[in-house]
Design an enzyme around this catalytic site. Structure first.
Site: not given
Length: 249
Positions: A36, A155, A159
Site C-alpha cells: 500500500d 473511474y 475499470k
C-alpha cells in the site's frame, strides 16, 4: 490452487477490500505481503507483512515482488489498490481536469497491469503443480465498468480497462500456467463509504435487488479465495453486486 504455504501479494492492503483479503489469505495459511501507499496505520495481522509501495512505481513494485518471491513460492496476487475521485466532463468549474483523468487511469489501470506483469514474471519461475499451474492473479474492477454513473467517466474508463485486459492476459499467461480473473464489486461498505450518513447507506442498500444490503469486504475476500481454489475459472470477470444495475445517478 492451494492457499496454504505459498506467498501472496495483495495491493491496497492497508484497508477496505485489500485488508479483508489479506486477512482471509493469511488465515488460510498464506504468507501475505500487503502492499500500500501508506502502511503506517495498517492493522496488525498474523502472517501479513506490509510493504510500502506505490503501484505506479515499477522500482517499488519490483522490490515488493522480490520480497514475496524470496519467501515463495509466489503463486497468488490480488490487485485491490485504486482511487475513485469523481468529476463531470463539463462541470461548474469547467472541463474535467485532464491531469486527474490521467492519474486515475495510471493508478487503477496501469498500476493493475504493472503489478500483474511483474508478479507474473516471478510466478512463471516457480515449479509447476498439477496440470502445469503455477499461480493466479485476481484484479478488481467495478460495476462502474458497465454502468458508470454521472461523474464517473474517469473511474469507469479505468475499470473498463481492467475488465478488458482480463481475457487477453489469461490467454497471454496460459503457457506459463497462470490464471487471471477479475471481480467487479457493486456497493461495498468500505471506509470510504463510512463518511456518509446511515440514512444514505440505507438508501443505497435498498436499491440492491437481493440481498438488500451493502456488500462487506469479507464478501469480496470470500470470493477471492473461491476463485483461487477453483482451477477451471480463468479469463473471467465476476460481478459481485446482488444483481444491482446502476442508474445514471
Amino acid at each position: 490452487m492451494q492457499i496454504q504455504n505459498v506467498s501472496a501479494i495483495v495491493t491496497g492492503a492497508a484497508s477496505g477490500l485489500g485488508n479483508a483479503t489479506a486477512a482471509a489469505l493469511a488465515a488460510q495459511g498464506a504468507r501475505v505481503f500487503g502492499v500500500d501507499l501508506d502502511v503506517s496505520d495498517a492493522p496488525a495481522l498474523d502472517n501479513v507483512a506490509y510493504v510500502k509501495a506505490d503501484v505506479t512505481s515499477e522500482a517499488e513494485l519490483r522490490h515488493a515482488v522480490a520480497l514475496a518471491a524470496e519467501q515463495g513460492p509466489l503463486r497468488i496476487v490480488v490487485n485491490c489498490a485504486g482511487i475513485g475521485p469523481s468529476a463531470r466532463i463539463l462541470g461548474r468549474g469547467g472541463v474535467h481536469d485532464l491531469g486527474l483523468y490521467r492519474k486515475i487511469i495510471e493508478v487503477n489501470l496501469v498500476g493493475t497491469f504493472t503489478v500483474l506483469a511483474l508478479a507474473a514474471e516471478a510466478i512463471a519461475r516457480t515449479e509447476p503443480l498439477d496440470h502445469g499451474q503455477r499461480g493466479v492473479v485476481i484484479n478488481t474492477a467495478s460495476v462502474a465498468a458497465y454502468e458508470g454513473q454521472v461523474g464517473q467517466v474517469a473511474y469507469s474508463s479505468s475499470k473498463g480497462g481492467v475488465v478488458g485486459l482480463t481475457l487477453p492476459a489469461a490467454r497471454d499467461l496460459a503457457q506459463h500456467g497462470i490464471r487471471v480473473n477479475t471481480i467487479a464489486p457493486g456497493i461495498v461498505e468500505t471506509p470510504m463509504l463510512a463518511t456518509v450518513s446511515e440514512e444514505f447507506r440505507a438508501g443505497l442498500a435498498a436499491g440492491v435487488p437481493f440481498p438488500q444490503r451493502l456488500a462487506q469486504p469479507s464478501d469480496f475476500a470470500q470470493l477471492v479465495t473461491q476463485l483461487i481454489q477453483h482451477d477451471y475459472i480463468n479469463g473471467e470477470t465476476v460481478r459481485m453486486d446482488g444483481a444491482l444495475r446502476m442508474a445514471p445517478r
